[in-house]
Scaffold this active site. Sequence first.
Site, PDB file in Angstrom:
ATOM      1  N   GLU A  28      17.514   3.832 -50.833  1.00  0.00           N
ATOM      2  CA  GLU A  28      18.250   4.821 -51.627  1.00  0.00           C
ATOM      3  C   GLU A  28      17.290   5.530 -52.579  1.00  0.00           C
ATOM      4  OE1 GLU A  28      21.550   3.211 -53.845  1.00  0.00           O
ATOM      5  OE2 GLU A  28      22.124   5.186 -54.605  1.00  0.00           O
ATOM      6  N   ASN A  73      25.131   5.256 -54.333  1.00  0.00           N
ATOM      7  CA  ASN A  73      25.803   6.118 -55.309  1.00  0.00           C
ATOM      8  C   ASN A  73      25.104   7.474 -55.435  1.00  0.00           C
ATOM      9  OD1 ASN A  73      27.428   3.902 -55.690  1.00  0.00           O
ATOM     10  ND2 ASN A  73      26.505   3.293 -57.616  1.00  0.00           N
ATOM     11  N   ASN A 173      29.946   6.970 -49.270  1.00  0.00           N
ATOM     12  CA  ASN A 173      29.511   5.671 -49.787  1.00  0.00           C
ATOM     13  C   ASN A 173      30.489   5.172 -50.850  1.00  0.00           C
ATOM     14  OD1 ASN A 173      27.391   3.533 -50.469  1.00  0.00           O
ATOM     15  ND2 ASN A 173      27.707   4.486 -52.453  1.00  0.00           N
ATOM     16  N   GLU A 174      30.975   3.960 -50.693  1.00  0.00           N
ATOM     17  CA  GLU A 174      31.803   3.274 -51.711  1.00  0.00           C
ATOM     18  C   GLU A 174      32.796   4.228 -52.380  1.00  0.00           C
ATOM     19  OE1 GLU A 174      29.367   0.914 -54.404  1.00  0.00           O
ATOM     20  OE2 GLU A 174      28.877  -0.486 -52.797  1.00  0.00           O
ATOM     21  N   TYR A 245      27.436  -7.894 -53.175  1.00  0.00           N
ATOM     22  CA  TYR A 245      26.252  -8.357 -53.896  1.00  0.00           C
ATOM     23  C   TYR A 245      26.585  -9.720 -54.490  1.00  0.00           C
ATOM     24  CZ  TYR A 245      24.285  -3.733 -53.298  1.00  0.00           C
ATOM     25  OH  TYR A 245      23.773  -2.581 -52.743  1.00  0.00           O
ATOM     26  N   GLU A 293      25.533  -2.868 -47.086  1.00  0.00           N
ATOM     27  CA  GLU A 293      24.834  -3.237 -48.333  1.00  0.00           C
ATOM     28  C   GLU A 293      25.092  -4.715 -48.553  1.00  0.00           C
ATOM     29  OE1 GLU A 293      25.254  -0.806 -51.878  1.00  0.00           O
ATOM     30  OE2 GLU A 293      25.406   1.007 -50.642  1.00  0.00           O
ATOM     31  N   GLN A 347      17.990  -3.592 -51.334  1.00  0.00           N
ATOM     32  CA  GLN A 347      17.351  -2.516 -50.606  1.00  0.00           C
ATOM     33  C   GLN A 347      15.994  -3.019 -50.110  1.00  0.00           C
ATOM     34  OE1 GLN A 347      17.714   1.240 -52.706  1.00  0.00           O
ATOM     35  NE2 GLN A 347      19.799   0.789 -53.304  1.00  0.00           N
TER      36      GLN A 347
HETATM   37  O1  AHR Z   1      22.378  -0.613 -53.885  1.00  0.00           O
HETATM   38  C1  AHR Z   1      22.691  -0.236 -55.193  1.00  0.00           C
HETATM   39  C2  AHR Z   1      24.066   0.393 -55.344  1.00  0.00           C
HETATM   40  O2  AHR Z   1      25.049  -0.586 -55.131  1.00  0.00           O
HETATM   41  C3  AHR Z   1      24.411   1.472 -54.340  1.00  0.00           C
HETATM   42  O3  AHR Z   1      23.957   2.714 -54.769  1.00  0.00           O
HETATM   43  C4  AHR Z   1      25.904   1.439 -54.303  1.00  0.00           C
HETATM   44  O4  AHR Z   1      26.412   1.840 -53.070  1.00  0.00           O
HETATM   45  C5  AHR Z   1      26.248   0.011 -54.650  1.00  0.00           C
HETATM   46  O5  AHR Z   1      27.229  -0.064 -55.618  1.00  0.00           O
END
Ligand code: AHR
Length: 496
Positions: A28, A73, A173-174, A245, A293, A347
């Site tokens: 990103e 994001n 995305n999201e 995450y 992700e 990432q």
């Molecule tokens: O990977 C970091 C961020 O985490 C990304 O930009 C977003 O998609 C997620 O919330």
Amino acid sequence: MSNSAKISLDTNRIISEISPYLFGGFAEHMGRCVYEGIYDPDSPLADDQGFRTDVMDALKEQQYTIMRYPGGNFLSGYNWLDGVGPKEQRPRRRDLAWQSIETNQFGTDEFMEFCRRLGCEPMMAANLGTGTIENASALVEYCNAPQGTKYADLRAEYGHADPYGVKYWCLGNEMDGPWQIGHLEMDEYARKAREAAKMMRWQDPSIKLISCGSSNNKMPTYPEWDRVTLETCWELVDYHSIHYYAGNWDEDSTSYLALAVELEDYVDTVAATLRYAKAKRRSKHDVFLSWDEWQVWYKDRGGRGGWTEAPHLCEEIYNLEDALVVGQWLNVFLRKSDVVKVACVAQIVNIISWLQTKKDGLLVQPSFYPFKLVSNLARGNALDLYTSAPMIETPKYGGVAALDVSASHDPESGNGAVFIVNRSQSDTITTEVDWQGDVPGSVKEVWQLAGSDLKMVNSWENPNNLVAKPVNGVTIRDGKMTLQVPPLSFTAVSVG
Ligand code: AHR
């Protein structure tokens, strides 16, 4: 607890063929992932096009198969036209998502070159935040159409005569997250994604489209968001995304080391939603999961760049317990390989990553090794195992087996692999692996990442504190192999 375990595997008992795209990454425009990570013309380690050669080598070692770009994001406020054409004419912009300055010196064409050198598939994302469906469709034209029309000709004018043939495309995305620029309610997203999908597909019917699923399994709209999106877009999409995450937020390492339980439950819920949508639509079409992700991220969550270029954001330091969570995650991908077909670690460098750069060096963190070993060794089919192991009582998930295991077998080459995480914080477990069906001739290699302290890390001063090491002397006799699996360890066994 008893200190022995048994893993039985039958090469005929197959979960699914392993999709090669389980070993993907995500890059990103955030912090120092692109600038100072992938691309850094000022570094003595950069080549003539500005690519960091040390980063490229490490990424090649990890054998990435697919790469998602440009966000995240960031995507939801990004105009891809800013990132193409002569570099000196590209605008500097305020990136509102990460409060950073985007120079646009790296864009779609540089990313395609990066993927070409890495030997992986690009996975592009279309902005459905500030972006229109027309803008998304124009990007597909820029990337995939033969010359003769506006955006394809623009690509040629910028030096790229042939179409790139980008196959994988994310629809935003999201978009369920209130933090997202241009966040949408679920029915609004579902309709916008469907209409964008139509235009993008009409540009190139061969593309694979990925709808945005819930940002995580704690979202208030989960899993209703997934149901509405899938029911609306079903026939037009090929994959549906999930993100997650992980973190040891409560300093409860016993539960943290059992995270696979929660990850599997998450997959099962969204997989059930896929089946529901398919039935409701009376469809013959299938949609699979793209876990695009995933990573451990909880120690450095700050996302404000102070309006600087390439700020040091979210440069997470990973320890042994984090690496063991990564090992389990990869096991979950194999165990759920019938439904998870794409996965991208978020990432690949600097941002939330096991690789960190300074101008003239690269630090490899412990969780690099489980990913590298699984992506290098898991081929062919994922096997349905029977594991009998001592149990560990966890505050969050109740009783969980001390060993978390996955295995693969490639009928073509005859090679196989077994991946084992020992969650026990104190006990070495004598583990017998028993092959039924095709019995491999010999053990080719065994690698172990193990340490005495959950919080062990690598640092610039001590970069090899925690690395995967070879284990010698392991053999197969009468279809069985016995292995000592130390506490707090990840083991990869390759056979053939
Ligand atoms: O990977 C970091 C961020 O985490 C990304 O930009 C977003 O998609 C997620 O919330």
